[in-house]
Design a protein around this motif. Structure first.
Motif, PDB file in Angstrom:
ATOM      1  N   ASN A  32     -12.412 -18.917  -3.895  1.00 41.41           N
ATOM      2  CA  ASN A  32     -13.694 -18.843  -4.589  1.00 41.41           C
ATOM      3  C   ASN A  32     -13.563 -17.862  -5.749  1.00 41.41           C
ATOM      4  O   ASN A  32     -12.842 -18.118  -6.685  1.00 41.41           O
ATOM      5  N   THR A  50     -14.514 -10.523 -13.166  1.00 47.77           N
ATOM      6  CA  THR A  50     -14.419 -11.515 -12.110  1.00 47.77           C
ATOM      7  C   THR A  50     -14.597 -12.906 -12.695  1.00 47.77           C
ATOM      8  O   THR A  50     -15.176 -13.068 -13.790  1.00 47.77           O
ATOM      9  N   THR A  52     -15.405 -17.065 -11.184  1.00 51.10           N
ATOM     10  CA  THR A  52     -15.659 -17.945 -10.057  1.00 51.10           C
ATOM     11  C   THR A  52     -14.752 -19.173 -10.126  1.00 51.10           C
ATOM     12  O   THR A  52     -14.060 -19.393 -11.118  1.00 51.10           O
ATOM     13  N   ASN A  96      -7.994  -9.245  -6.774  1.00 47.79           N
ATOM     14  CA  ASN A  96      -8.739  -9.555  -5.550  1.00 47.79           C
ATOM     15  C   ASN A  96      -9.068 -11.041  -5.533  1.00 47.79           C
ATOM     16  O   ASN A  96      -9.349 -11.629  -6.589  1.00 47.79           O
ATOM     17  N   ASP A  98     -11.314 -13.996  -3.043  1.00 50.67           N
ATOM     18  CA  ASP A  98     -12.107 -14.424  -1.885  1.00 50.67           C
ATOM     19  C   ASP A  98     -11.690 -15.858  -1.568  1.00 50.67           C
ATOM     20  O   ASP A  98     -11.875 -16.752  -2.403  1.00 50.67           O
ATOM     21  N   TYR A  99     -11.137 -16.069  -0.381  1.00 58.59           N
ATOM     22  CA  TYR A  99     -10.552 -17.372  -0.086  1.00 58.59           C
ATOM     23  C   TYR A  99     -11.019 -17.905   1.262  1.00 58.59           C
ATOM     24  O   TYR A  99     -11.449 -17.147   2.140  1.00 58.59           O
ATOM     25  N   GLU A 108     -14.708 -16.987   5.209  1.00 56.43           N
ATOM     26  CA  GLU A 108     -14.153 -16.562   3.918  1.00 56.43           C
ATOM     27  C   GLU A 108     -13.643 -15.139   4.087  1.00 56.43           C
ATOM     28  O   GLU A 108     -14.310 -14.287   4.672  1.00 56.43           O
ATOM     29  N   GLY A 110     -11.380 -11.765   2.115  1.00 56.83           N
ATOM     30  CA  GLY A 110     -10.970 -11.165   0.851  1.00 56.83           C
ATOM     31  C   GLY A 110      -9.588 -10.569   0.998  1.00 56.83           C
ATOM     32  O   GLY A 110      -9.212 -10.086   2.061  1.00 56.83           O
ATOM     33  N   SER A 111      -8.814 -10.629  -0.072  1.00 54.08           N
ATOM     34  CA  SER A 111      -7.466 -10.078  -0.055  1.00 54.08           C
ATOM     35  C   SER A 111      -7.210  -9.320  -1.345  1.00 54.08           C
ATOM     36  O   SER A 111      -7.732  -9.690  -2.406  1.00 54.08           O
TER      37      SER A 111
END
Length: 122
Positions: A32, A50, A52, A96, A98-99, A108, A110-111
């Motif tokens: 995402n 960021t 999307t 970063n 969000d997957y 979901e 975050g990494s």
């Protein structure tokens, strides 16, 4: 497990440019939002930009007009083009993502990447 690997940092003179890349790999169904953050010595980590999955972008006021975030969804990669760099841009830059993992489409996570140093100095 998902890994984010950043590259492209280095030493550049004021007014110069750098392009950061961050590639995500691992158990990914979809990604995402992706983003770049930075942390200067003695300061808190702050948002830089960021993007999307639909390529909507958001920037910190301090980098608007100088930095551009983009992504290649086919490669699970996000980029940060940094122009007109200033000494105050010196920091460790973190990626970063969000997957959604491929083993559970209902969650979901975050990494974070390990960070890449950007130093702006003459």
């Amino acid at each position: 497990q998902v890994q984010l690997v950043e590259s492209g940092g280095g030493l550049v003179q004021p007014g110069g440019s750098l392009r950061l890349s961050c590639a995500a790999s691992g158990s990914i169904f979809s990604i995402n939002a992706m983003g770049w953050y930075r942390q200067a010595p003695g300061k808190q980590r702050e948002l830089v930009a960021t993007i999307t999955s639909g390529s909507n972008t958001n920037y910190a006021d301090s980098v608007k007009g100088r930095f551009t975030i983009s992504r290649d969804n086919a490669k699970n990669t996000v980029y940060l083009q940094m122009n007109s760099l200033k000494p105050e841009d010196t920091a460790v830059y973190y990626c970063n993502a969000d997957y959604v993992p491929d083993y559970d489409l209902t969650v979901e996570f975050g990494s974070w990447g390990q960070g890449t140093q950007v130093t702006v100095s003459s």
